[in-house]
Design an enzyme around this catalytic site. Structure first.
Site: not given
Ligand code: F6P
Length: 328
Positions: A75, A131, A158, A173, A260
Site C-alpha cells: 500500500r 471484500d 460450531r 474481514m 482469510q
Molecule cells: O481490502 C482487503 C482487506 O483484507 C480488508 O478486508 C481488510 O480490512 C484489510 O484488507 C486489511 O489490510 P491489511 O492487510 O493492510 O491489514
C-alpha cells in the site's frame, strides 16, 4: 485499435487468492498477442522504485493454484503524491511500457485512475480484493475463496460452540462491506450477521438474543464484520454488550484475521481471474482505457473507473431476508 507493444502489470493493496491466476492470464494473453510484459513488483511502490522485470510464459508457470501474489504487493503512500506518480511515470517510460494493468481493490483502482488521467495513459483495472466491494462486478478475485475459508473456520467453531453451549461472535474481514459476513452467515447456518450496510444492527442483535432464549437454543453463531478504523463495532464490541445484558450467557469471540486472505484459490476464482485477465488484454487491443474489467450475469463487462470506485455496491436485501427467515 491501439499502438501498444509492451504492458506493465502490478498487484496492489491487500492480496487476494486468484491474483496469481490473473497475473498468469494477463501475461499469457499479452504474449499471445505479440506484446511484451513487464512485471512490476510490490505494486505502485515498486513502480516508483524501479522494481521491474520481464515476464515470460514460463515466469507464470505453476502459479494458477497458488495464493498470494508472485508480484508481491504494497500500500504505497508515496504514490498518493504527485512527485511519487511522476517517478512512477518516468520508470514506466524508461522500460517502454505503453499501458498499465492494475489488479487490486478500491484504493488501487483509484490510484490507477488518477495516474491515467495525469499522464494520459491507458490503464485497465482488474477487481482483486476479498471484500467484493467494487461496483459493476458480481464478484471480485479472491472473494469466493475467502468465503469458503471462512466457512471452513465457522464449521469448526460450531463444533466447540455446540459442545459448550456457547454464543460465538466471529469477526470476518470486509472493511466497509458486509458481503463476506452476510454470505458466510447464510452458508454456515449462523443465527445472525452484523454488517456495516444494515442500520438495524443493534435491534437485530437484541432480537436474536431474545429469540434464542425463547427457543432455548443451546449455542449460537453470529458473524460480525470487522471493526471500523475508529475502533467501533467488531466482534469484541458486540460480545461485550451481550455479556453485560445477559451475564448468564457463555460468550466467546473469534477473530479470523488474515488467514482469510490466504490459501489455494477456488475453481471459481481461478476461472474468473483467467477470464478477466484475457478480457483486460482484449480491452487494450480495442483501444479501451480507464475501465475495470468485471463480470455481470456471467458476461464480461467494462466499467469506467469512476463508477467502479465511487458507486456503492449494495447488499441485496433478499440476502438479509434469507438469513432472517432461516435463523428462526
Ligand atoms: O481490502 C482487503 C482487506 O483484507 C480488508 O478486508 C481488510 O480490512 C484489510 O484488507 C486489511 O489490510 P491489511 O492487510 O493492510 O491489514
Amino acid at each position: 485499435m491501439s499502438n501498444i507493444t509492451c504492458i506493465g502489470l502490478l498487484t496492489s493493496g491487500g492480496d487476494a487468492p486468484g491474483m496469481n491466476a490473473a497475473i498468469r492470464a494477463v501475461t499469457r494473453a499479452a504474449i499471445y498477442n505479440g506484446w511484451k510484459v513487464k512485471g512490476i513488483y510490490r505494486g505502485y511502490e515498486g513502480l516508483i522504485n524501479n522494481e521491474i522485470k520481464d515476464l515470460s510464459t514460463e515466469s507464470v508457470s505453476n502459479t494458477i493454484q497458488r495464493g498470494g501474489t508472485i508480484l508481491k504487493t504494497a500500500r504505497s503512500k508515496e504514490f498518493m503524491t504527485v512527485e511519487g506518480r511522476r517517478k512512477a511515470y518516468e520508470n514506466m517510460k524508461a522500460h517502454g511500457i505503453d499501458a498499465l494493468i492494475v489488479i487490486g481493490g478500491n484504493g488501487s483502482l483509484a490510484g490507477a485512475q488518477t495516474f491515467a488521467h495525469e499522464f494520459d495513459l491507458p490503464c485497465i483495472g482488474l477487481p482483486g480484493t476479498i471484500d467484493n466491494d467494487l461496483y459493476g462486478t458480481d464478484s471480485t478475485i479472491g472473494y469466493d475463496t475467502a468465503l469458503n475459508t471462512i466457512l471452513d473456520c465457522v464449521d469448526k467453531i460450531r463444533d466447540t460452540a455446540t459442545s459448550h453451549n456457547r454464543i460465538f461472535f466471529i469477526e470476518v474481514m470486509g472493511r466497509d462491506a458486509g458481503f463476506l459476513a452476510q454470505n458466510s452467515a447464510i452458508a454456515a447456518g449462523a443465527e445472525a450477521a452484523i454488517i456495516p450496510e444494515d442500520q438495524t444492527n443493534v435491534d437485530q442483535l437484541a432480537a436474536f438474543i431474545e429469540r434464542g432464549i425463547r427457543k432455548s437454543k443451546n449455542s449460537s453463531i453470529v458473524i460480525v464484520s470487522e471493526s471500523q478504523k475508529d475502533g467501533s463495532g467488531g466482534a469484541m464490541y458486540y460480545a461485550d454488550r451481550v455479556k453485560n445484558e445477559y451475564p448468564d450467557f457463555d460468550v466467546r469471540v473469534s477473530i479470523l484475521g488474515h488467514l482469510q486472505r490466504g490459501g489455494v484459490p477456488t475453481a471459481y476464482d481461478r476461472i474468473l481471474s483467467s477470464r478477466l485477465g484475457v478480457a483486460a488484454i482484449e480491452a487494450l487491443k480495442d483501444g479501451q482505457r480507464n475501465v475495470m474489467v468485471g463480470i455481470k450475469n456471467n458476461e464480461i463487462v467494462y466499467v469506467p473507473f469512476n463508477k467502479a470506485i465511487k458507486m456503492d455496491k449494495p447488499i441485496d436485501k433478499e440476502l438479509i431476508n434469507v438469513l432472517q427467515v432461516l435463523s428462526i
